[in-house]
Every structure is written in structure tokens, then in C-alpha cells.
Design a protein around this motif. Sequence first.
Motif, short mmCIF file in Angstrom:
data_model
loop_
_atom_site.label_atom_id
_atom_site.label_comp_id
_atom_site.label_asym_id
_atom_site.label_seq_id
_atom_site.Cartn_x
_atom_site.Cartn_y
_atom_site.Cartn_z
N GLY A 1 16.96 -68.60 -11.36
CA GLY A 1 17.28 -68.95 -12.74
C GLY A 1 17.81 -70.36 -12.86
O GLY A 1 17.73 -71.16 -11.92
N PRO A 2 18.39 -70.70 -14.03
CA PRO A 2 18.88 -72.06 -14.26
C PRO A 2 19.93 -72.53 -13.25
O PRO A 2 20.03 -73.72 -12.97
CB PRO A 2 19.48 -71.98 -15.67
N ALA A 3 20.71 -71.60 -12.71
CA ALA A 3 21.79 -71.98 -11.78
C ALA A 3 21.36 -71.97 -10.32
O ALA A 3 22.15 -72.32 -9.44
CB ALA A 3 22.98 -71.03 -11.96
N THR A 4 20.12 -71.60 -10.04
CA THR A 4 19.66 -71.48 -8.65
C THR A 4 19.30 -72.84 -8.09
O THR A 4 18.49 -73.57 -8.67
CB THR A 4 18.44 -70.55 -8.55
N HIS B 1 22.05 -64.64 -14.78
CA HIS B 1 22.73 -63.91 -13.70
C HIS B 1 21.89 -63.95 -12.42
O HIS B 1 21.96 -63.04 -11.60
CB HIS B 1 22.98 -62.46 -14.12
N ALA B 2 21.11 -65.02 -12.28
CA ALA B 2 20.28 -65.18 -11.08
C ALA B 2 21.15 -65.69 -9.93
O ALA B 2 22.36 -65.91 -10.07
CB ALA B 2 19.14 -66.16 -11.36
N ALA C 1 24.45 -68.09 -10.00
CA ALA C 1 25.24 -67.95 -11.22
C ALA C 1 26.64 -67.44 -10.88
O ALA C 1 26.86 -66.85 -9.81
CB ALA C 1 24.55 -66.99 -12.18
N PRO C 2 27.61 -67.64 -11.77
CA PRO C 2 28.97 -67.14 -11.50
C PRO C 2 29.02 -65.64 -11.28
O PRO C 2 29.83 -65.15 -10.50
CB PRO C 2 29.75 -67.55 -12.76
N GLU C 3 28.16 -64.88 -11.99
CA GLU C 3 28.12 -63.43 -11.84
C GLU C 3 26.68 -63.00 -11.57
O GLU C 3 25.98 -62.50 -12.45
CB GLU C 3 28.66 -62.74 -13.09
N PRO C 4 26.21 -63.20 -10.34
CA PRO C 4 24.81 -62.87 -10.03
C PRO C 4 24.57 -61.37 -10.01
O PRO C 4 25.44 -60.59 -9.62
CB PRO C 4 24.62 -63.48 -8.64
#
Length: 265
Positions: A168-171, A219-220, A223-226
Motif C-alpha cells: 500500500g501507500p506506506a510500503t 493497513h498494508a 502502515a502504523p496498524e498493518p
Amino acid sequence: MIASGSRYVALGSSFAAGPGISPIVHPPAGRSGSNYAHLVAAELGLELTDVTYSGATTAHVLDTPQDDAPPQLDAVTPDTALVTITVGGNDLEYVGTFLRGSFLNTIAKPAVLLGRRVANRIRARVSYLKDDAAYQAVADSLTTVVERTQERAPNARILLVDYLTLVGPATRPRLDVPLNEEQLPSVAMMADGLADAFAKAAAATGADLIAASTASKDHAIGAPEPWTTGFTMLPPNLGGFVPYHPNAAGMHAVANLITERVRTS
């Protein structure tokens, strides 16, 4: 709303089975007693038959035994009121490709000492690209799964539950995602193709679509909460986990999506 005590059958592969999530109630299948099917059944008071099985393809659901387990559709009977389906990723080798790429990249990193050409040859042993025909084949197979389910249980509510998002965006490339900036988008493209196959099958059959892929974008991995795990080479019995699969939080999130849909429509 489905009445309490109704029969619920869960079909699918590891993203439904929940390998690595305690308690494991069927080790050969990697099936967890805390996967989304068990959580939904407990919340709605349903009688669960869970035949999800890690490594399953659409063929294993339709007509092909897996290990000692019969085709999963055999569990669907005329009195079934609810069916959830999460399968198709293994038809594309979706997680398998991600795992092989991560493993080979991890090996390739120290191999740079032998020369960059050697390291690049190791990395190049994985192809991340699928053609349109491969995604359409999954859509067609999912459509057949739903149609066969409808034939076996004409009054059942059928939910196509797609795959939680891994990239996702945070990966970003890091120790628990050992792919580079060129490889990660290819994995994300494969996930998009898989999600589109689910959407096509839902549109073709009238089955409900639970778009876990969309709900989990933020949540990928990274992310803070994967809601999914990253990569490790350590097996669970040595302190590791099952890589690139739903974690307990992810299973609860998918269960919440399902129970909300069943209760409100």
C-alpha cells in the motif's frame, strides 16, 4: 439478516484459513480457529463448516482434492444459508511470487560480494508480470465457483471476499519487504488484477463483494496498524511468522466487514 443457527460454509485459501494465527485447529490446512469465518460464525451465531485450506486454488474449490481433503464445494448443501469465498490468488501465484522475490533478493544482497552481475541474475529469476488472460481466467473461475455454489445452495447468501492489501501507500523496501522500487509496483499491479477479477465475478453472478482490498489500503505492510505480515525467513516455531498473510487484526477487520454487510443488507 441470516437467522442464528443457520449453516455457514467458508471456502478459500490461506487468506481465509489464517495460517500462523493462534489457535491452529487444522494444521495440514493451516486453518485457524480465529480466522474470519470463525469470528463471523461466533458473532452471528451460525453453524460453521470451515473447509478453507492453505494453498488452495479455484480448482481445489471446484473439483480437485487437496491432500486428503475433497473439493471444498462438497461441503455446500441445500440448507446452507451463508457462503464466503476467498480464493484465486494461488491461481496467479500471487503470494508465491512475492515470497520468491523476497527470498531471492535476500540471498542476492550478500551475493553482491561476488559481483553485481551474480546478484542481478539471482533477482531476475522471478517474473512479477501476468498477462490479461491470466486475470480473466481467475475471474472466469471465480464466476464458476459462485455459479456452482448457487446450484448446490439456491437460497444461500454468497459473499466474494477478496484479498487484504499487502503493498500500500506506506510500503517501502526494507528488511520485512525486501523488494526494490521497481519490483513493489509489480506486486501491487498483481493485487489490483486479482481484486478486479473478484469484482468481475461479483458483477457476473450477483454475489456480494466484500472489498477487503480497498478497506485495507491504509493497513498494508509498513502502515502504523498493518493487517498483514511482512517477510521473514524464520519459521513460526523459531520465533517467526507466516509471511505476507493476514494477521489477527486483519482477520478481525475482514470479519467486521462481513458481519456489517450481513446485518445491514
